[in-house]
Motif scaffolding. Sequence first.
Motif, short mmCIF file in Angstrom:
data_model
loop_
_atom_site.label_atom_id
_atom_site.label_comp_id
_atom_site.label_asym_id
_atom_site.label_seq_id
_atom_site.Cartn_x
_atom_site.Cartn_y
_atom_site.Cartn_z
N ALA A 57 29.99 -21.84 52.69
CA ALA A 57 29.30 -21.54 51.44
C ALA A 57 28.69 -20.15 51.61
O ALA A 57 27.92 -19.91 52.53
N LYS A 58 29.07 -19.24 50.72
CA LYS A 58 28.64 -17.85 50.87
C LYS A 58 28.16 -17.32 49.54
O LYS A 58 28.78 -17.55 48.50
N ALA A 59 27.01 -16.62 49.58
CA ALA A 59 26.48 -16.01 48.36
C ALA A 59 25.93 -14.64 48.71
O ALA A 59 25.31 -14.47 49.77
N THR A 60 26.16 -13.69 47.86
CA THR A 60 25.60 -12.35 48.05
C THR A 60 25.05 -11.87 46.71
O THR A 60 25.66 -11.04 46.04
N PRO A 61 23.87 -12.37 46.33
CA PRO A 61 23.36 -12.01 45.01
C PRO A 61 22.89 -10.57 44.91
O PRO A 61 22.77 -10.04 43.82
N VAL A 62 22.56 -9.95 46.04
CA VAL A 62 22.15 -8.54 46.02
C VAL A 62 22.93 -7.82 47.10
O VAL A 62 22.88 -8.20 48.27
N GLU A 63 23.63 -6.78 46.69
CA GLU A 63 24.35 -5.98 47.70
C GLU A 63 24.43 -4.54 47.21
O GLU A 63 25.18 -4.23 46.28
N VAL A 64 23.62 -3.70 47.77
CA VAL A 64 23.63 -2.27 47.43
C VAL A 64 23.62 -1.51 48.76
O VAL A 64 23.43 -2.12 49.81
N PRO A 65 23.83 -0.20 48.73
CA PRO A 65 23.80 0.55 49.99
C PRO A 65 22.52 0.29 50.78
O PRO A 65 21.42 0.39 50.24
#
Lengths: 219, 145
Positions: free
Chosen positions: A144-152
């Motif tokens: 189960a994988k979640a990446t709700p925030v991903e920025v530099p």
Amino acid sequence: MESTVDLIIFALLISVAVSIPLALSHDNAEIITERYAASFARNTLVALLNTPAEQFGGFSYRFFFNSPEFRVPFIESSTRRKLDHKTIAQLLAEDALLNLRLTIDNSKIGPIWSGQEMDEKLRIFLKSLLDNLVGGRFGYRLRAKATPVEVPFVCLDFDLVVENLYPARAKLCSETLLLSLPATENELTALLGSPSAAGSPWPPVADPIIEISLELWSR
Amino acid sequence: MTLHVGEDLLSTLAAVLLLSLLLAAVVDYYQSYLKRQQDFEDFNLALNTAETLISGALAPPDKSPGLAAISPERLENFSRILFSRGVGAKVEIRTLSDELLYVQEQGVPWEDSFCPSSSVSLPLALLDENGSVRLCELIVKIWRK
């Protein structure tokens, strides 16, 4: 003598010709196995995500606060959450929210909330469940994988893996379902300490999702 | 032309023996091949039947994705249609503790010694009359006429 040698060569050629269909039927066996595994994985994933935890003996955990003054018996007992009525999908979503990890500039800062007990208990719960349902036929890996925030330089993510791959020979299939993460943009932004989405330097992705995948491996 | 009786007779015997062995091996290989092909087709049919049941006859009235509901009339119709096409089927729904919840059969041979051509089982989230969901197993066994 020469005719015997000719006959032996002829017999060898016929044997080779006959063994070709047998080799093809071996490919058929692999195709059928993969097809069944894919169907099994898909149905297992869909069925599990809709079934409440009480079907598997129930699920509960204690929600800890970081401050030591909250660690007294009557407070600890009141922070116990009994989640028998929740489906596996809902448990995974709650686990994802409670165990989102912050990573800044490749340094793992850690989970924002103290949901470790839920995470540990959920892993044990899912392993027992999947060993019973899948483990006798296939090796498996549930992720189960979640990446709700991903920025530099900044990442807020969640990753849970439960597997039983011993002994496993080859991956047969992988089926994936997507679920919505039950948190609004403002709630996620607030986790990062910013009061509003408009002012946040780290805007979360629209419609954050949890990707749940089940791989099946041959034994 | 001179005839060497001993040598030619031996060669002939060796040739006949080799040919016989080769013929027996070819026949055996081909029978194994046909049997395996038949097994694959039967398994494919059982799997297709199970998937069609889950998406069709076992779909709940409100078509909620991922859930199944037992409808005896629809299951009976499905079995009847399958039988009219030369395929007997036995559909079982069992709990994880192997308790039998439902069984529907059509065209199953009388003799107990007949094994099904093929059998498939898939997990299922079953919606019961109270609205609660239970994880079960769908088992489909098929026989060809």
